[in-house]
Design an enzyme around this catalytic site. Structure first.
Site, PDB file in Angstrom:
ATOM      1  N   CYS A 142      87.970  -9.705 -18.905  1.00  0.00           N
ATOM      2  CA  CYS A 142      86.656 -10.373 -18.921  1.00  0.00           C
ATOM      3  C   CYS A 142      86.777 -11.852 -18.526  1.00  0.00           C
ATOM      4  CB  CYS A 142      85.975 -10.183 -20.272  1.00  0.00           C
ATOM      5  SG  CYS A 142      84.183 -10.501 -20.211  1.00  0.00           S
ATOM      6  N   LYS A 163      72.070 -12.100 -18.399  1.00  0.00           N
ATOM      7  CA  LYS A 163      73.344 -11.594 -18.883  1.00  0.00           C
ATOM      8  C   LYS A 163      73.550 -10.148 -18.446  1.00  0.00           C
ATOM      9  CE  LYS A 163      75.863 -11.053 -23.248  1.00  0.00           C
ATOM     10  NZ  LYS A 163      75.787 -11.257 -24.712  1.00  0.00           N
ATOM     11  N   SER A 192      79.768  -7.367 -21.030  1.00  0.00           N
ATOM     12  CA  SER A 192      78.980  -8.376 -21.739  1.00  0.00           C
ATOM     13  C   SER A 192      79.398  -9.748 -21.230  1.00  0.00           C
ATOM     14  CB  SER A 192      79.224  -8.266 -23.250  1.00  0.00           C
ATOM     15  OG  SER A 192      78.521  -9.269 -23.950  1.00  0.00           O
ATOM     16  N   HIS A 235      85.093  -4.561 -20.749  1.00  0.00           N
ATOM     17  CA  HIS A 235      85.723  -4.465 -22.065  1.00  0.00           C
ATOM     18  C   HIS A 235      85.946  -3.006 -22.446  1.00  0.00           C
ATOM     19  CE1 HIS A 235      85.702  -8.642 -23.500  1.00  0.00           C
ATOM     20  NE2 HIS A 235      84.523  -8.790 -22.930  1.00  0.00           N
ATOM     21  N   GLU A 237      88.182  -1.898 -24.164  1.00  0.00           N
ATOM     22  CA  GLU A 237      88.708  -1.831 -25.532  1.00  0.00           C
ATOM     23  C   GLU A 237      87.619  -1.797 -26.596  1.00  0.00           C
ATOM     24  OE1 GLU A 237      87.991  -6.238 -24.998  1.00  0.00           O
ATOM     25  OE2 GLU A 237      88.544  -4.525 -23.735  1.00  0.00           O
ATOM     26  N   ARG A 249      73.314  -9.347 -33.755  1.00  0.00           N
ATOM     27  CA  ARG A 249      73.670 -10.722 -34.115  1.00  0.00           C
ATOM     28  C   ARG A 249      72.747 -11.712 -33.437  1.00  0.00           C
ATOM     29  NH1 ARG A 249      78.639 -12.482 -30.957  1.00  0.00           N
ATOM     30  NH2 ARG A 249      76.944 -12.770 -29.436  1.00  0.00           N
TER      31      ARG A 249
END
Length: 302
Positions: A142, A163, A192, A235, A237, A249
């Site tokens: 990333c 985004k 992200s 990502h 992972e 969040r």
């Protein structure tokens, strides 16, 4: 691969509960084999979650791995206790006293800053320079991928209007590359980020090979022609709920954030997300360890 970790690392209990083969330093010392030495430069704010995610994937192959977690000495972490960092991490100074078979440099939530404005940029450049000569293959993830592409090849990142947030379909471009061996023709990667790199910039650099991309999220996997650096802009992972945690969040902070695309069932955040990239993630990390680290590193390299 059994992962060699400190016996009291918090990730150990989670991994053992999932039947991931972990091995304490004491047990590893009784095995007469040379483990692969992998350093993880963990720049993510949720360091303990990232530790577990990466160790879960690195433990899915048949040899022993000796893990070194690395912290930036010039940066104060806001989300991880100093006690945890001092107990389980080594500094970049300690890192540079050793050689490694492989290194992983993670993402970081600093992508909207100029690289030179990141408070640990000089330290990270020193680590990347060290890795070039002392780690046989480095995997950049990333923002880490963008940092590596900028540091080594002067490829700029570009801020996007919105985004890039969700799980996006990708295609193999070089189907015969060992890193993508066993991959489906279309595979999905959680993403992200607020920034991107240009496909044109990658393609015009003769030292880079574009391995996979997406019609929506753009460049996904790039490698150097000498196979010493791998750049993954997503990502793989991530856990099934990582994007959901990020979404809620920001929503709870009153920030403007779109629902991640192709993620919640029926695009409804009230529905629990499920992972449909887990098998790809295990394959990606197994291929990296096998074909780009284990098969290529000389026995006496470290």
């Amino acid at each position: 691969m059994p992962i060699r970790i400190q016996a009291d690392l918090p990730a150990r209990q989670t991994l053992e509960n999932e039947n991931i083969f972990v091995m304490t330093e004491q047990r590893a010392a009784t095995q007469d084999i040379r483990p692969l030495k992998i350093a993880i430069v963990n720049l993510m704010p949720t360091k303990e979650a990232t530790e577990t995610q990466l160790l879960r994937l690195l433990g899915n192959t048949p040899l022993q791995i000796d893990i070194s977690l690395v912290r930036m000495k010039g940066h104060v972490s806001k989300n991880t206790s100093q006690e945890h960092l001092e107990r389980f991490y080594i500094s970049s100074d300690e890192l540079c006293r050793h050689k490694y078979d492989g290194m992983i440099i993670t993402g970081a939530p600093v992508e909207q800053l100029a690289f030179e404005d990141v408070d640990y940029w000089d330290e990270l450049c020193s680590i990347m320079n060290f890795a070039h000569d002392n780690a046989f293959c480095t995997l950049y993830i990333c923002w880490g991928a963008q940092a590596g592409l900028y540091h080594w090849y002067k490829i700029q990142k570009h801020i996007m209007e919105k985004k890039m947030f969700g799980v996006f379909a990708n295609r193999r471009i070089v189907a015969t590359d060992p890193l993508l061996r066993g991959f489906d023709d279309t595979f999905y990667v959680p993403t992200s980020r607020h920034t991107t790199v240009s496909t044109a910039d990658i393609l015009k650099n003769e030292n880079l090979v574009l391995l996979a991309d997406s019609d929506v999220s753009g460049v996904t996997i790039v490698k150097s022609r000498n196979n010493r650096e791998i750049f993954m802009t997503g990502h793989l992972e991530y856990d099934a709920d990582t994007l959901a945690n990020e979404y809620w969040r920001d929503r709870n902070k009153g920030l403007a954030i779109d629902v991640p695309k192709n993620y919640f069932p029926n695009d409804d955040p009230k529905n629990a997300p499920v992972s449909f990239w887990r098998s790809t993630a295990h394959l990606f990390y197994s291929n990296w360890l096998n074909y780009y680290v284990y098969q290529e590193t000389p026995f006496n390299y470290v």
